[in-house]
Design a protein around this motif. Sequence first.
Motif, PDB file in Angstrom:
ATOM      1  N   ASN A  45       1.308  -1.416  -0.592  1.00 15.25           N
ATOM      2  CA  ASN A  45       0.197   0.169  -0.116  1.00 15.25           C
ATOM      3  C   ASN A  45       0.869   1.189  -0.150  1.00 15.25           C
ATOM      4  O   ASN A  45       0.384   2.509   0.140  1.00 15.25           O
ATOM      5  N   VAL A  46       1.663   1.339  -0.101  1.00 14.44           N
ATOM      6  CA  VAL A  46       2.996   3.046   0.463  1.00 14.44           C
ATOM      7  C   VAL A  46       4.115   1.906  -1.119  1.00 14.44           C
ATOM      8  O   VAL A  46       4.947   1.062  -1.116  1.00 14.44           O
ATOM      9  N   LYS A  47       4.149   3.254  -1.971  1.00 16.80           N
ATOM     10  CA  LYS A  47       4.826   3.631  -3.150  1.00 16.80           C
ATOM     11  C   LYS A  47       5.934   4.214  -3.232  1.00 16.80           C
ATOM     12  O   LYS A  47       4.819   6.296  -2.855  1.00 16.80           O
ATOM     13  N   VAL A  48       7.536   4.716  -2.825  1.00 19.81           N
ATOM     14  CA  VAL A  48       7.792   5.820  -2.864  1.00 19.81           C
ATOM     15  C   VAL A  48       8.632   6.066  -4.077  1.00 19.81           C
ATOM     16  O   VAL A  48       9.051   4.667  -5.058  1.00 19.81           O
ATOM     17  N   GLU A  49       8.838   6.963  -4.859  1.00 15.85           N
ATOM     18  CA  GLU A  49       9.520   7.319  -5.182  1.00 15.85           C
ATOM     19  C   GLU A  49      10.377   8.501  -5.532  1.00 15.85           C
ATOM     20  O   GLU A  49       9.731   9.337  -4.665  1.00 15.85           O
ATOM     21  N   ASN A  50      11.022   8.846  -6.987  1.00 16.21           N
ATOM     22  CA  ASN A  50      11.645  10.629  -6.711  1.00 16.21           C
ATOM     23  C   ASN A  50      12.414  10.527  -5.732  1.00 16.21           C
ATOM     24  O   ASN A  50      12.692  12.064  -5.496  1.00 16.21           O
ATOM     25  N   ASN A  60      -3.229   7.472  -2.337  1.00 17.27           N
ATOM     26  CA  ASN A  60      -3.451   8.786  -2.037  1.00 17.27           C
ATOM     27  C   ASN A  60      -2.044   9.285  -2.351  1.00 17.27           C
ATOM     28  O   ASN A  60      -0.662   8.911  -1.695  1.00 17.27           O
ATOM     29  N   SER A  61      -1.679  10.172  -3.895  1.00 14.16           N
ATOM     30  CA  SER A  61      -0.261  10.526  -3.715  1.00 14.16           C
ATOM     31  C   SER A  61      -0.010  12.085  -3.214  1.00 14.16           C
ATOM     32  O   SER A  61      -0.515  13.040  -3.207  1.00 14.16           O
ATOM     33  N   LYS A  76       2.484  16.709   1.388  1.00 18.11           N
ATOM     34  CA  LYS A  76       0.761  17.750   1.230  1.00 18.11           C
ATOM     35  C   LYS A  76       0.861  17.017  -0.289  1.00 18.11           C
ATOM     36  O   LYS A  76       1.637  16.329  -0.867  1.00 18.11           O
ATOM     37  N   ASN A  77      -0.936  16.473  -0.054  1.00 16.14           N
ATOM     38  CA  ASN A  77      -1.396  16.130  -1.343  1.00 16.14           C
ATOM     39  C   ASN A  77      -1.600  17.764  -2.531  1.00 16.14           C
ATOM     40  O   ASN A  77      -1.299  18.382  -2.259  1.00 16.14           O
TER      41      ASN A  77
END
Length: 177
Positions: A45-50, A60-61, A76-77
């Motif tokens: 459920n967690v995606k870490v990028e950049n 939710n990004s 912050k979204n």
Amino acid sequence: MLFSKIFILYVLIVLVSCTKTNLTITAPGPEIILNKILGGNWGNNVKVENGGLNLTLDGNSYSFDESIAGVGAVYKNKNNEYIITVPFGNDLHTVEMTDEGKKAIDEITNIVGIDKALGVAADVIAQFEKGGNNINDLDVDKLSQNVGLTSSQASQIRDIIDNLSSNAFGKYTGYNK
């Protein structure tokens, strides 16, 4: 002639070595917390990028906003909603918050200082894990004893918490492998 050159050099060395310097102590940079978040295995459920600058939680990004004393990161979204993340052990702990909540976290961090920020975060997480999703239910006396806050620091934190609106902090969620 040689003596005067050596004497001038000696005087310059003494002057330079005796000059008062201004040493600035800085807080840990954001790269410390971003690397911790990036390096974690928090589950599906967690995606870490950049490089940790972008975080997706349950679809939710969020984008990185700031670090908090090297122990937490605020994201912050696009709707200007905030979430604070604290990687601790094998878990990524998150709490939703409004702008008011974000300002309260900054104030509390300034009160306790960098040296106690991790202890405060760990103790708050422990209290939230036991079902206290409302910051107003935070036991400041227990926090003070566990972390070693002065009575003045505890009083200042209690004042901040007592003056928060009930929606300043939202849902707590823990993510792990």
